[in-house]
Design a protein around this motif. Sequence first.
Motif, PDB file in Angstrom:
ATOM      1  N   PHE A  53      83.549  21.514  44.805  1.00 23.89           N
ATOM      2  CA  PHE A  53      83.563  20.260  44.189  1.00 23.89           C
ATOM      3  C   PHE A  53      82.147  19.536  44.474  1.00 23.89           C
ATOM      4  CE2 PHE A  53      88.292  19.653  45.392  1.00 23.89           C
ATOM      5  CZ  PHE A  53      88.656  20.098  43.895  1.00 23.89           C
ATOM      6  N   GLY A  54      81.506  19.873  45.671  1.00 29.64           N
ATOM      7  CA  GLY A  54      80.304  19.147  45.338  1.00 29.64           C
ATOM      8  C   GLY A  54      79.135  19.684  44.338  1.00 29.64           C
ATOM      9  N   TYR A  55      79.188  21.133  44.289  1.00 31.88           N
ATOM     10  CA  TYR A  55      78.145  21.583  43.400  1.00 31.88           C
ATOM     11  C   TYR A  55      78.575  21.214  41.917  1.00 31.88           C
ATOM     12  CZ  TYR A  55      75.559  24.137  47.057  1.00 31.88           C
ATOM     13  OH  TYR A  55      74.800  24.411  47.670  1.00 31.88           O
ATOM     14  N   ALA A  56      79.834  21.524  41.842  1.00 31.99           N
ATOM     15  CA  ALA A  56      80.403  21.159  40.187  1.00 31.99           C
ATOM     16  C   ALA A  56      80.185  19.837  39.956  1.00 31.99           C
ATOM     17  CB  ALA A  56      82.019  21.331  40.276  1.00 31.99           C
ATOM     18  N   VAL A  89      85.812   4.919  29.430  1.00 33.48           N
ATOM     19  CA  VAL A  89      85.590   6.235  29.854  1.00 33.48           C
ATOM     20  C   VAL A  89      85.534   7.102  28.967  1.00 33.48           C
ATOM     21  CG1 VAL A  89      87.173   7.928  30.959  1.00 33.48           C
ATOM     22  CG2 VAL A  89      87.520   5.684  31.656  1.00 33.48           C
ATOM     23  N   LEU A  90      84.665   8.135  29.002  1.00 41.64           N
ATOM     24  CA  LEU A  90      84.058   9.027  28.058  1.00 41.64           C
ATOM     25  C   LEU A  90      84.438  10.345  28.446  1.00 41.64           C
ATOM     26  CD1 LEU A  90      80.272   7.352  27.507  1.00 41.64           C
ATOM     27  CD2 LEU A  90      82.557   7.102  26.181  1.00 41.64           C
ATOM     28  N   GLU A  91      84.688  10.691  29.538  1.00 41.71           N
ATOM     29  CA  GLU A  91      85.116  11.952  29.944  1.00 41.71           C
ATOM     30  C   GLU A  91      85.679  11.975  31.115  1.00 41.71           C
ATOM     31  OE1 GLU A  91      80.999  14.544  28.158  1.00 41.71           O
ATOM     32  OE2 GLU A  91      81.886  14.898  30.095  1.00 41.71           O
ATOM     33  N   ARG A  92      86.580  12.884  31.356  1.00 39.79           N
ATOM     34  CA  ARG A  92      87.567  13.152  32.715  1.00 39.79           C
ATOM     35  C   ARG A  92      87.275  14.710  32.850  1.00 39.79           C
ATOM     36  NH1 ARG A  92      92.564  12.261  33.618  1.00 39.79           N
ATOM     37  NH2 ARG A  92      92.712  10.612  35.305  1.00 39.79           N
ATOM     38  N   TRP A  93      86.625  15.109  34.145  1.00 39.59           N
ATOM     39  CA  TRP A  93      86.597  16.323  34.594  1.00 39.59           C
ATOM     40  C   TRP A  93      87.665  16.414  35.513  1.00 39.59           C
ATOM     41  CZ3 TRP A  93      83.190  20.214  32.861  1.00 39.59           C
ATOM     42  CH2 TRP A  93      82.191  19.681  31.986  1.00 39.59           C
ATOM     43  N   ASN A  94      88.855  17.010  35.126  1.00 44.81           N
ATOM     44  CA  ASN A  94      90.290  17.085  36.179  1.00 44.81           C
ATOM     45  C   ASN A  94      90.113  18.399  36.966  1.00 44.81           C
ATOM     46  OD1 ASN A  94      93.159  15.614  36.061  1.00 44.81           O
ATOM     47  ND2 ASN A  94      93.316  17.975  36.057  1.00 44.81           N
ATOM     48  N   ILE A 151      83.232  29.349  36.374  1.00 46.35           N
ATOM     49  CA  ILE A 151      83.507  28.107  35.901  1.00 46.35           C
ATOM     50  C   ILE A 151      81.977  27.231  36.070  1.00 46.35           C
ATOM     51  CG2 ILE A 151      84.350  25.898  36.600  1.00 46.35           C
ATOM     52  CD1 ILE A 151      86.421  27.775  38.457  1.00 46.35           C
ATOM     53  N   MET A 152      81.373  27.632  36.566  1.00 44.86           N
ATOM     54  CA  MET A 152      79.796  26.934  36.703  1.00 44.86           C
ATOM     55  C   MET A 152      79.028  27.531  35.605  1.00 44.86           C
ATOM     56  SD  MET A 152      79.609  25.062  39.449  1.00 44.86           S
ATOM     57  CE  MET A 152      80.346  24.914  40.951  1.00 44.86           C
TER      58      MET A 152
END
Length: 208
Positions: free
Chosen positions: A24-27, A96-101, A131-132
């Motif tokens: 999560f930190g790196y993402a 809100v423009l984006e939600r990374w879920n 994913i990265m």
Amino acid sequence: MASRTVSKDIITLRGSAAIVSEYFGYAANSILYNRGVYPEESFKKVKKYGLTMLLTEDEGVKTFVSNLTAQLAEWLETGKLQRVVLVIMSKASGEVLERWNFSIETDSEVVQKGVSREKSDKEIMREIQAIMRQIASSITYLPCLEEPCVFDVLAYTDTDVAVPFTWIESDPKLIANPQMVKLHSFDTKIHKVDTLVSYKNDDEWDES
């Protein structure tokens, strides 16, 4: 005669929580960089997951992400964390423009009985790497953010979780009629993480 030994790495609940919270930190750093939430020059390059990753050097953001990953690791170890959402909003309007879920499924047997699972570290790294790469290429499938933006993080937990005073109750910060892109998932065999980004759809035209 030559022989080859193939071994699986033992994954414990604490080890899996560490892998997922670090992810999560790196993402989060990668999203903030690739979506232009903070200026390019405020990030430094590091090697992680076999890739060149970018980490913020903004002290405020570094502290926020560090505190975030520590708290997520604690919740992951208890099996109480269901979802984490990184929200990007307009600085001027708060829209809100984006939600990374990031949705999390936890192996309940591991939490209840303390058993471990087996999966190679290399296999987990390859899944996270995929994913990265998708986050890094997000400019190709997400609309440009053409205004100054800010971000926030929402955590969805079981209702019986003690919430630190630094976290507050929030609305879900949803987007009406969003477009969605599903990214790859990864699985430690204890925690499975599915990643989905939803964004504001500015296309007003009707196909019919």
